[in-house]
Write an enzyme that holds these catalytic residues in place. Sequence first.
Site, PDB file in Angstrom:
ATOM      1  N   CYS A   1       0.845  -1.189   0.000  1.00  0.00           N
ATOM      2  CA  CYS A   1       0.000   0.000   0.000  1.00  0.00           C
ATOM      3  C   CYS A   1       0.889   1.251   0.000  1.00  0.00           C
ATOM      4  O   CYS A   1       1.813   1.349   0.802  1.00  0.00           O
ATOM      5  CB  CYS A   1      -0.887  -0.028   1.244  1.00  0.00           C
ATOM      6  SG  CYS A   1      -1.601   1.549   1.699  1.00  0.00           S
ATOM      7  N   GLU A   2       0.608   2.176  -0.912  1.00  0.00           N
ATOM      8  CA  GLU A   2       1.461   3.357  -1.009  1.00  0.00           C
ATOM      9  C   GLU A   2       1.257   4.337   0.146  1.00  0.00           C
ATOM     10  O   GLU A   2       2.059   5.244   0.342  1.00  0.00           O
ATOM     11  CB  GLU A   2       1.250   4.073  -2.335  1.00  0.00           C
ATOM     12  CG  GLU A   2      -0.093   4.737  -2.504  1.00  0.00           C
ATOM     13  CD  GLU A   2      -0.219   5.450  -3.850  1.00  0.00           C
ATOM     14  OE1 GLU A   2      -0.899   6.479  -3.885  1.00  0.00           O
ATOM     15  OE2 GLU A   2       0.351   4.982  -4.839  1.00  0.00           O
ATOM     16  N   HIS A   3       0.199   4.169   0.924  1.00  0.00           N
ATOM     17  CA  HIS A   3      -0.070   5.101   2.019  1.00  0.00           C
ATOM     18  C   HIS A   3       0.732   4.780   3.272  1.00  0.00           C
ATOM     19  O   HIS A   3       1.172   5.696   3.983  1.00  0.00           O
ATOM     20  CB  HIS A   3      -1.568   5.103   2.350  1.00  0.00           C
ATOM     21  CG  HIS A   3      -2.413   5.547   1.204  1.00  0.00           C
ATOM     22  ND1 HIS A   3      -3.647   5.004   0.924  1.00  0.00           N
ATOM     23  CD2 HIS A   3      -2.192   6.472   0.236  1.00  0.00           C
ATOM     24  CE1 HIS A   3      -4.153   5.576  -0.153  1.00  0.00           C
ATOM     25  NE2 HIS A   3      -3.292   6.467  -0.580  1.00  0.00           N
ATOM     26  N   HIS A   4       0.904   3.487   3.561  1.00  0.00           N
ATOM     27  CA  HIS A   4       1.640   3.108   4.770  1.00  0.00           C
ATOM     28  C   HIS A   4       2.780   2.142   4.481  1.00  0.00           C
ATOM     29  O   HIS A   4       3.499   1.742   5.393  1.00  0.00           O
ATOM     30  CB  HIS A   4       0.687   2.455   5.788  1.00  0.00           C
ATOM     31  CG  HIS A   4      -0.460   3.324   6.170  1.00  0.00           C
ATOM     32  ND1 HIS A   4      -1.704   3.222   5.582  1.00  0.00           N
ATOM     33  CD2 HIS A   4      -0.548   4.340   7.061  1.00  0.00           C
ATOM     34  CE1 HIS A   4      -2.518   4.124   6.102  1.00  0.00           C
ATOM     35  NE2 HIS A   4      -1.853   4.818   7.002  1.00  0.00           N
TER      36      HIS A   4
ATOM     37  N   GLN B   1      -5.319  -0.461  -4.399  1.00  0.00           N
ATOM     38  CA  GLN B   1      -6.011  -1.551  -5.088  1.00  0.00           C
ATOM     39  C   GLN B   1      -6.783  -1.055  -6.313  1.00  0.00           C
ATOM     40  O   GLN B   1      -6.839  -1.742  -7.344  1.00  0.00           O
ATOM     41  CB  GLN B   1      -6.944  -2.272  -4.114  1.00  0.00           C
ATOM     42  CG  GLN B   1      -7.621  -3.490  -4.717  1.00  0.00           C
ATOM     43  CD  GLN B   1      -8.433  -4.265  -3.696  1.00  0.00           C
ATOM     44  OE1 GLN B   1      -8.124  -4.243  -2.497  1.00  0.00           O
ATOM     45  NE2 GLN B   1      -9.464  -4.951  -4.141  1.00  0.00           N
TER      46      GLN B   1
ATOM     47  N   HIS C   1      -6.023  -6.004   3.486  1.00  0.00           N
ATOM     48  CA  HIS C   1      -5.054  -4.924   3.646  1.00  0.00           C
ATOM     49  C   HIS C   1      -4.525  -4.900   5.079  1.00  0.00           C
ATOM     50  O   HIS C   1      -5.290  -4.715   6.025  1.00  0.00           O
ATOM     51  CB  HIS C   1      -5.710  -3.581   3.315  1.00  0.00           C
ATOM     52  CG  HIS C   1      -6.074  -3.442   1.872  1.00  0.00           C
ATOM     53  ND1 HIS C   1      -5.423  -2.570   1.025  1.00  0.00           N
ATOM     54  CD2 HIS C   1      -7.010  -4.077   1.111  1.00  0.00           C
ATOM     55  CE1 HIS C   1      -5.940  -2.661  -0.193  1.00  0.00           C
ATOM     56  NE2 HIS C   1      -6.909  -3.567  -0.157  1.00  0.00           N
TER      57      HIS C   1
ATOM     58  N   CYS D   1      -2.865  -2.644   6.419  1.00  0.00           N
ATOM     59  CA  CYS D   1      -3.023  -1.323   7.041  1.00  0.00           C
ATOM     60  C   CYS D   1      -4.363  -1.216   7.770  1.00  0.00           C
ATOM     61  O   CYS D   1      -4.510  -0.405   8.682  1.00  0.00           O
ATOM     62  CB  CYS D   1      -2.870  -0.207   6.017  1.00  0.00           C
ATOM     63  SG  CYS D   1      -4.014  -0.285   4.637  1.00  0.00           S
TER      64      CYS D   1
END
Length: 198
Positions: free
Chosen positions: A84-87, A125, A153, A155
Site C-alpha cells: 500500500c502506497e499510504h503506509h 487496489q 489490507h 493497514c
Amino acid sequence: MSENEETSPVLEELKGHYQSILTLLGEDAQREGLLRTPRRVAKAMLTLTKGYRMDPHEVLRSARFQEPYSQMVIVKDIDFFSLCEHHMLPFYGKAHVAYIPNGYITGLSKIARVVDIYSHRLQVQERLTLQIKECIQETLNPLGVMVVVEAKHMCMQMRGVEKQNSVTTTSDFTGAFNQAKTREEFMNLIRHNGTASF
C-alpha cells in the site's frame, strides 16, 4: 534480485537509510540481531518494487499470437502481494482477469505476469485493477477486458480500524463487458466451486 542489484549503489543507499531508521526508532543498529537487517530490508524492498523496472506491455507482446478464437478467456485466482502506497504495508489477495480476443491471444502465464508486475509497485487496489485492465486492452485490443481484485489490507488489520476479516473488492471492465449479461457470466465463472476465497 539480479547480481547487479546485489551490488548496486541503490542497494547501498537504501541500506544506509534503513540503518538510520532503526536508530530513529530507538534501536541499536549495531547490535548483533540488527547488523544485517538494513541490507536485508533494502534487498527485500528492491524485490517488492521490481515492477518499476519491468514493462507489462512488452510481456504481453512477447507472446501475442494470431488466433480466431473470440470467446471469453479467464485466468482466475492469480495470487498477488503488493505494498500500500499510504503506509507501505502489505495487501494481498487474488486477481481474476478475463478478455475476449479480437484476432489475437496471449500466453496465459503472461496475464499472471502482468498482475505480478503491477503488484510489485507501491499501489492502491483501485489503481492496480485499472492498470491491469488498461494494459491488456491497449496491448491486445480485445473485444473487452474485465478485472476483479479481492484483497486483505494489513493497514486495516494492523493499525487504524484493526478489522481482521475485511476483504476489499474492486472491478473494472471495457467493451463487451459493459453488457450486464457478459459481466454476470464472468462473475459466475470465477465463483464456481467456491474459488476466490482466501
